[in-house]
Every structure is written in structure tokens, then in C-alpha cells.
Motif scaffolding. Structure first.
Motif: not given
Length: 505
Positions: A445-473
Motif C-alpha cells: 500500500g505504500v507504493f502508488p497504484e499500478d507502480n512497477v516494484i523492483p523485487i530487490k528494493r521490496l525485499i530490502s524494505l521488508w527486511v528493514a521493517e522487521g517483517f521477515i522471520m528468521p528460518h533455519k539456515n
């Protein structure tokens, strides 16, 4: 000449069709118990296919003047076939038998109406076989052009490849739209021109730049249909340049111009330093003299159309603009003959959901089938609703309770409230997301409508926001990729482009 022969045949067939509609003749034939509806349908089909040949011959002439050897070969083939198979006198005599009463039932000299119908169907089959050969030649030419890298740059090519996407019930629509884009004679004004035998006017009308809007409710499948048409072999073979851009609710002219340029040739970040007029000039220069297809996805206003169309040159070479819109007034503003996208049939909806959830074998347990068919009935013919629900069931297909919950929830929504039905469907999919993925989905929802979102940028933002839970190795980035794959499998996120190795970009 083949063109003159086909034109004469069209006049004969259309005259026969008019004659057979005379009340006196209809009542006479009906009195004899003859089936007129199938006969009239065959005559209409014969006329339809003859118009195809006529338009094809006109286009061949144009290509032959440009030195196209394949067009010359096909033109010769059609000449031979017309001379050999479609004898004017034979067709005319068979149709005249009906009108002048020479078919008289019981006559020893002439076979009855049913036999004439059978012979006309044979002629239709001959023409359709020739049409199939023509289309197959064009498909082959398109494939050869791709192999030799003749086609112009198309950086969105991967985004428009939909081999893994389940598509049901669109074959007829795709064929009709491709025909209208590449052979405009299907449109009413062109048929009128042809009937008047005004070939010069026909050429000018067919070669004029025209817009073809696909109009229908949000979620009805306009973009999916348009993408299939855009990537169709005949479409690829028919246009030197293809370019695609999403317009959206609040249009941005500069972004639209850059988006189209990106499809035509490689661009650099320096393009953003130019003003609109400079970018528009680059686009106009790139399209000048080329036969092009522009796909403008999701136009909301006539203002958006007016903003872009003045920069699309009129080359008088059959260039086309394919548009999707949910607004009838916008579609009518663009064209007197928009294409209305229809709702999916119940059969198509069920086939779509059963393939997506249970695979191509469609071995659906009886208890799921009963509830599933009730659910697809509640989707009101909107493929978006079906696809999202199928994405939910694909991850929870063993839970009959979830299927029942979805059925009960949709049952409470007004059948004709399409926006609420889509919203409710999306809410159901969100509610059944694992808790740790809900924040990731909301973050879009933080991106504009019909916006093209680069995956690397999205994943970096998810990690920075603390949304990603550690999993095994696994690294946090790898876990984030698995979250994204899950959202894609649930049809909550749409892939826009993939890399050469098949990964989502």
C-alpha cells in the motif's frame, strides 16, 4: 484477378442472403418444412470468409509493393485456389435454385434444399482451409522473424509471456480482436465501403490509425485478454513495433511517454532529465514511418487519451492502438465500435478454479465440487474474483471448512454489487494469510497504484521493517523471497517482468 473474383462472389452471396429474407420466399420454404436458419447461417459464414480473403488480398498488394516475397507467394496461391475452387457460376447457380423455386421438392431434375445447403457448407470448408493456410504462413513468418531477431526491442516481452497463467474461455475473443486489429474489414464502415466497391476509400480507411477499446467491468479480464492479443503470433507478424504502458486512474504523461519509449529501444536514466516535449519528440520520431501497435492499459478519462494520442503519428499504414477501459463513455469517445468484454460463463469459471486448484487432471472430490460450483456462481462472471479464490484454495485445498466459509461469505454479498464482491473476495484471501505475511502484503500500500516494484528494493524494505522471520539456515532475503512466492501463488501479487533465468524481477 483474384480480388475481382472474390468481390463478385461477395456481391452474389450478399444478394442471395437478402433474397432469402423476403417474407414470401421464407413462408414458402417454411411451408415445405425446410430449415432456413442453418442455411442462412452458412451463407453468412460464406460471406464472412470471402471478406477475409478480400481484405487479405488488399493487404498483400500493399506488401508486394514493398517487395515482400511471402506476400507475393500467398497472393499467387489465393489466385490459383479462387480460380480452381470458388467458381462464381457454381455458387451463383446453387443460390439461384432457392430463389427461383427450382429446388421444388419432388423434382426429379434438382435435389432439395438440404443438398444445396450441404454443397455450400463444402465451399465454406474449402475457404476456411485456405484461410488456415494463410494464418499458418503468417505465424511461421512471425516465428522466423523472432529467431532472426528481426522484431524491434520489447523490454516488456517477459512480462507479457503468460504460458504458466491459466486462461479459460478466451479463444474466440482473442481471435476476433486479432482479426479486427490486423484485418479491420470486420468493422461496420469498412463493410459498407466494400459493398459500394470503393477500393480507394477502403484502402484509406483500413490504413488509417485507429483505436480499439476493450471495455468492461473491473476484474472482468480486459488486461489478460489484451496481453494475449498483444503477444499473439499474428499480431507480432503484423506490426513492426509494439509498445505497452499502464495509464491508470491519475495519468502521468511523462511516465507514459517514457514507458512506451522503453518498449521500443533501450533507455538510460538521463531520459528523466528531458521535459515532456523532448520525450514526446523522441517517441514520435521512433514511430514515424513504422507500422506500430500501442497498448494503453487501464485508461480512466478522455483527458488521458487526448494527452497521449497527439504524439502518435498518422502513418497511414495500418497502425493500431489497443486500449482497455472500464468506462463506456471513454470507449465510445475513442471508437464508434468498441469491443465489449463479456462475463465468464459458469462452465469457464468452474474449469478455471478446478485447474488452478486440482491441476490439469481436474479430479475434484465430490464434496468440493458441490461447494465449488456454488462459489463460482457467486463470483458473478468476474475472472479476478475466481483467480483470487483459486489462489486461496490452492494453498488450503484440503480444508473443506475454508471452502464452506468462502461460500457463506459470498452468499451474503449482493449479486450485482461487483465492487463489493471483489473487495470481499480479496478480504477473504487476506484473512487466511499467515500472520507473519499480512504485514508484508499490507506494505504494498505504500507504493502508488499500478507502480512497477523492483523485487530487490521490496525485499530490502521488508527486511528493514522487521517483517521477515528468521528460518533455519536461510538468509532473511531468501525467506522474503519465499514470502513473495507465496503471495504470487495466491494470486495476490502480479508478476510484471521476469529475468532471463526465470526469476521475478
Amino acid at each position: 484477378m483474384a480480388f475481382d473474383a472474390v468481390t463478385t462472389l461477395i456481391k452474389i452471396v450478399e444478394a442471395a442472403e437478402q433474397d432469402l429474407m423476403e417474407p414470401k420466399l421464407l413462408s414458402s420454404l417454411n411451408a415445405e418444412g425446410l430449415m432456413m436458419v442453418p442455411l442462412l447461417e452458412t451463407i453468412k459464414l460464406l460471406s464472412y470468409n470471402l471478406h477475409f480473403l478480400q481484405a487479405f488480398l488488399v493487404e498483400c498488394k500493399t506488401k508486394m509493393n514493398d517487395g515482400d516475397t511471402m506476400a507475393r507467394r500467398l497472393y499467387t496461391d489465393v489466385q490459383v485456389e479462387v480460380a480452381r475452387t470458388y467458381k462464381q457460376n457454381e455458387i451463383q447457380s446453387k443460390l439461384r435454385l432457392l430463389y427461383f423455386g427450382d429446388y421444388w421438392v419432388g423434382s426429379a431434375e434438382v435435389k432439395p434444399c438440404e443438398d444445396i445447403h450441404h454443397r455450400l457448407k463444402g465451399i465454406v470448408r474449402d475457404i476456411e482451409e485456405l484461410k488456415d493456410r494463410i494464418l499458418e504462413e503468417e505465424r511461421r513468418a512471425a516465428l522466423e522473424a523472432e529467431e532472426q531477431n528481426i522484431t524491434i526491442w520489447d523490454t516488456y516481452q517477459n512480462a507479457l509471456k503468460t504460458e504458466n497463467e491459466v486462461i479459460v474461455g478466451l479463444d474466440i475473443d482473442i481471435e476476433r480482436i486479432v482479426n479486427r486489429l490486423c484485418y479491420s474489414y470486420f468493422m461496420g464502415p469498412v463493410l459498407t465501403i466494400l459493398k459500394n466497391n470503393n477500393i480507394d476509400k477502403f484502402r484509406k480507411y483500413v490504413l488509417k490509425l485507429q483505436a480499439m477499446p476493450l471495455v468492461g467491468e473491473g476484474g472482468i479480464g480486459k488486461t489478460t485478454l489484451a496481453k494475449r492479443v498483444y503477444g499473439h503470433p499474428i499480431t507480432i507478424a503484423s506490426f513492426h513495433i509494439r509498445a505497452w504502458v499502464v495509464v491508470s486512474k491519475v495519468h502521468n504523461l511523462k511516465e507514459m511517454l517514457i514507458g512506451l519509449l522503453r518498449c521500443i529501444s533501450p533507455i538510460t536514466s538521463e531520459i528523466y532529465d528531458l521535459d515532456e516535449a523532448q520525450i514526446a519528440e523522441k517517441l514520435n520520431t521512433s514511430l514515424m514511418g513504422q507500422k506500430y501497435l500501442i497498448f494503453l492499459d487501464d485508461i480512466w478519462t478522455t483527458a488521458a487519451w487526448n494527452a497521449i494520442q497527439e504524439y502518435l503519428p498518422e502513418n497511414f499504414n495500418g497502425s493500431r492502438i489497443l486500449v482497455t477501459t472500464r468506462f463506456k463513455e471513454v470507449a465510445k469517445y475513442l471508437s464508434a465500435d468498441p469491443y465489449h468484454v463479456k462475463y465468464q460463463t459458469l462452465k469457464d469459471r468452474w474449469e478455471l478454479i478446478s485447474i488452478k486448484v486440482f491441476g490439469q487432471s481436474q479430479c475434484v472430490p465430490r464434496e468440493y465440487e458441490l461447494i465449488g460450483k456454488w462459489i463460482v456462481l457467486g463470483c458473478s462472471g468476474l475472472p479476478l474474483a475466481v483467480v483470487v479464490i483459486a489462489g486461496l484454495f490452492a494453498t488450503t485445498k484440503e480444508s473443506l471448512e475454508i471452502w464452506k466459509d468462502v461460500a457463506e461469505t459470498l452468499d451474503r454479498v449482493d449479486t450485482y454489487d461487483y465492487n463489493n464482491r471483489i473487495s470481499t473476495t480479496l478480504s477473504l484471501s487476506y484473512n487466511y494469510l499467515p500472520t507473519h505475511m499480512k504485514a508484508c502484503f499490507r506494505y504494498f500500500g505504500v507504493f502508488p497504484e499500478d507502480n512497477v516494484i523492483p523485487i530487490k528494493r521490496l525485499i530490502s524494505l521488508w527486511v528493514a521493517e522487521g517483517f521477515i522471520m528468521p528460518h533455519k539456515n536461510m538468509s532473511l532475503e531468501e525467506v522474503a523471497e519465499s514470502y513473495l512466492d507465496d503471495l504470487i501463488n495466491r494470486s495476490l501479487v502480479q508478476i510484471n517482468e521476469v529475468s532471463i533465468d526465470g526469476k521475478v524481477k
